[in-house]
Design a protein around this motif. Structure first.
Motif, short mmCIF file in Angstrom:
data_model
loop_
_atom_site.label_atom_id
_atom_site.label_comp_id
_atom_site.label_asym_id
_atom_site.label_seq_id
_atom_site.Cartn_x
_atom_site.Cartn_y
_atom_site.Cartn_z
N UNK A 1 0.82 -1.21 0.00
CA UNK A 1 0.00 0.00 0.00
C UNK A 1 0.85 1.26 0.00
N UNK A 2 1.93 1.25 0.77
CA UNK A 2 2.83 2.41 0.81
C UNK A 2 3.45 2.63 -0.57
N UNK A 3 3.90 1.54 -1.20
CA UNK A 3 4.46 1.65 -2.55
C UNK A 3 3.45 2.26 -3.51
N UNK A 4 2.21 1.79 -3.40
CA UNK A 4 1.17 2.22 -4.35
C UNK A 4 0.83 3.69 -4.19
N UNK A 5 0.85 4.19 -2.97
CA UNK A 5 0.61 5.62 -2.75
C UNK A 5 1.62 6.46 -3.53
N UNK A 6 2.89 6.10 -3.42
CA UNK A 6 3.91 6.87 -4.12
C UNK A 6 3.76 6.73 -5.63
#
Length: 688
Positions: free
Chosen positions: A51-56
């Motif tokens: 999820x953190x990767x996808x936000x960026x």
């Protein structure tokens, strides 16, 4: 005539799209949550990382494509010939499959966690005493921090912050209906953990607020409420050329980022009713989003909260996390003065298996040594309580000449780096803010000491950041040396950054934006020539991502003449392996595991000459054209042998390694060889 001259190596059929390849990488991260060899709470953490990767990805990559549409930029992607609109459609389609799988795995893990006595629950499922505890917590620690925002003719649609959770509320009284938005402060703890005789119960902040929401709207009936979240464009141009003070420009940029154009809308549908469709339509219109920009989830939004939950439970459930691992100090420097060792030999460090402490000591001991005349260093990303920065400040205060290039444009670390730049300046250090229109991503330190009647220079060159925190979870490599020619190159490099000069003529270093891509192309061309003469062409390259079309085409040429090429690429790969007559001699593997594979290693057989390089740069166009990066040779034969052995171990991995096929699918490697996980093997070797 060579076969490549008959083939159009620029054909879009020979490439994978960069953005879609990134989504494939994030899928591999998410799939680690399904791997039973990972402890349960670590599997939960992989969902958070995804999820953190996808936000960026949305804030930068998707935002960039949407900007292209917005400003009428119609040129297609140079490799796959997809327009911005086509890429956005393909991203939406592929990412929906990924996140659907992510939430399926979350539900599966909830059931597994329940067997361990860990329960995700809501207020409605609590007993009377638990509910009373949570309500008291709401009244004391949550309610005062909430501000409901009504929306009507007198109160316009509010400015909703990037990545913040909000509640969308439909309410009514006897006269009329209204809508309101409730922002949920990121300063409030999102997970609330109840410990009881029957196990551990976890509630999320937005669910608690929703259960007691009527306290915010006395006299009104809550007809419907759901959670939503907006992702905004965080990729803005920084206008450097006319800037008198880049620090102030960056500070203005950080303020601007919070209010970027919306690029994604996420909706939690668990509490929705007939009002949902009109509410989402309202939000879409206000945010100027399309249907493909809206994601619906039957579960909580922003799964980065899962890492907080896993971290809070690891002491209570140690059997559900990775066994502790303590990095080692290499034997050659254990309990020795590091500079006395470097005087005699080069020192190789392979993090996180080798401790990062020797790098801290390298700067700290220099800061405390009265014979130290100068310290020069580049900083890209450092920790919030960096011992490296503390040592540099101490050195400056001790009268040592300290020159530090702090890259203010390191994405999402700008605020942290502005802080450190100011701290270093106040200590008396000379602080450089980078190079106009380029990011300085190189990892290099230079220490100059006076010994008797001459000066001695010591250099550290690495593949990773000077960050003591990430060095515990990022795999990287570095070399400490007093090699005089390397030291001369390091001196020329820093003088070029801090003063005015023509591009240096380096003896050993290759420095982008001028030389690194050329060096890769040159060595590949030489490998082709050697293979034609001796038939033993071999290349191994390990990196984070491969996107540069010029280099990919040269790799295709090498494959066509028979050079055997192994690529270890953790993330994006635009090269399509296994194409008959084009890339059938190229093998691409990706390892996703406990540690983030971050080192860049480039090996060229060169008919037994074994040229080996480490670098801060991936084979990405931006690294070689828009950044100041360093590629450096491994000159010490013992270290070269060790790194080649490390590469062999990576290539033997049949537990965490996946291989990319011609269709774009990554498959776990299955063979009859003894089970081997490269990362586990490196940890085992460190503990021997």
């Amino acid at each position: 005539m060579e076969q490549s001259r008959y083939m159009n190596l620029e054909s879009p059929d020979y490439y994978f799209n960069r953005e879609l390849s990134w989504l494939d990488f994030n899928l591999r991260v998410l799939e680690e949550a399904n791997d039973p060899s990972n402890p349960l709470l670590e599997r939960v953490n992989f969902l958070s990382i995804g999820s953190s990767n996808l936000d960026e990805f949305f804030m930068i990559r998707v935002a960039g494509l949407q900007d292209q549409l917005k400003f009428g930029y119609s040129y297609p992607d140079t490799k796959t010939q997809l327009t911005a609109d086509e890429q956005l459609e393909a991203i939406s389609k592929k990412n929906r499959r990924n996140v659907t799988l992510q939430y399926q795995m979350l539900n599966q893990m909830k059931a597994e966690l329940a067997k361990e006595g860990i329960y995700f629950t809501e207020v409605v499922d609590l007993n009377d005493s638990e509910r009373a505890e949570v309500e008291a917590y709401f009244q004391k620690s949550i309610f005062p921090a909430l501000t409901p925002l009504g929306i009507d003719a007198y109160r316009v649609f509010p400015n909703l912050n990037n990545k913040l959770l909000h509640l969308f509320v439909h309410l009514s009284n006897k006269k009329e209906r209204h809508i309101a938005v409730v922002p949920i402060s990121p300063l409030l703890n999102r997970p609330y953990i109840l410990q009881g005789e029957n196990g551990t119960k976890i509630l999320l902040l937005e669910d608690i607020i929703r259960s007691f929401l009527d306290a915010l709207f006395p006299g009104y009936e809550i007809e419907n409420v759901f959670s939503f979240r907006i992702t905004r464009n965080a990729d803005f141009d920084i206008h450097e050329e006319d800037a008198e003070d880049l620090l102030s420009v960056i500070e203005d940029y950080l303020k601007q980022r919070k209010n970027g154009v919306a690029v994604r809308l996420e909706i939690d549908t668990r509490t929705s009713n007939e009002y949902l469709a009109e509410s989402v339509e309202f939000l879409k219109n206000e945010l100027e989003l399309k249907d493909r920009d809206v994601y619906y989830f039957d579960g909580p939004l922003d799964l980065t909260v899962l890492s907080e939950i896993a971290s809070s439970l690891e002491d209570q459930y140690p059997e559900l996390v990775y066994p502790p691992f303590q990095p080692a100090i290499p034997k050659e420097i254990l309990q020795k003065n590091i500079y006395e060792v470097i005087d005699q030999q080069d020192v190789f460090l392979h993090h996180p298996y080798d401790s990062f402490q020797p790098i801290v000591d390298f700067i700290q001991q220099a800061a405390e040594d009265e014979h130290t005349l100068a310290i020069k260093q580049t900083l890209y990303r450092v920790s919030s309580h960096s011992p490296i920065v503390a040592a540099l400040k101490q050195a400056a205060e001790n009268g040592i000449q300290v020159t530090v290039l702090v890259e203010l444009k390191a994405r999402f670390d700008e605020e942290n780096n502005v802080h450190w730049a100011k701290e270093l300046e106040e200590s008396g250090a000379n602080v450089l803010y980078g190079v106009t229109d380029l990011k300085t991503h190189s990892k290099i330190s230079l220490v100059i000491k006076k010994q008797a009647d001459h000066l001695v220079r010591y250099v550290h060159l690495g593949t990773g950041n000077y960050n003591d925190k990430t060095a515990k979870i990022y795999e990287d490599m570095g070399i400490l040396t007093s090699n005089e020619e390397i030291a001369e190159d390091a001196t020329a490099f820093f003088n070029y950054l801090s003063g005015y000069s023509e591009v240096p003529d380096y003896k050993h270093l290759y420095v982008s934006p001028y030389d690194i891509r050329s060096s890769f192309l040159d060595y590949i061309e030489k490998e082709i020539a050697f293979h034609k003469q001796y038939g033993n062409g071999r290349m191994i390259a390990k990196m984070n991502s491969l996107t540069d079309k010029t280099i990919i085409m040269k790799l295709y040429e090498a494959s066509q003449v028979g050079v055997k090429i192994d690529l270890l690429i953790r993330g994006i790969c635009c090269l399509r392996p296994g194409i008959k007559g084009v890339s059938e001699n190229i093998r691409v593997r990706s390892i996703v595991g406990r540690f983030l594979e971050h080192s860049r290693i480039y090996y060229f057989h060169q008919n037994g000459k074994n040229h080996l390089f480490l670098s801060s740069a991936d084979m990405m166009t931006r690294n070689m054209v828009k950044r100041v990066e360093i590629e450096f040779p491994v000159l010490d034969q013992t270290i070269r042998t060790e790194i080649l052995s490390i590469l062999d171990t990576y290539l033997a991995d049949n537990q965490k390694a996946r291989e990319l096929d011609v269709s774009g699918t990554y498959q776990y490697i299955k063979n009859d060889h003894p089970a081997l996980s490269a990362q586990e093997e490196f940890m085992r070797e460190m503990n021997e």
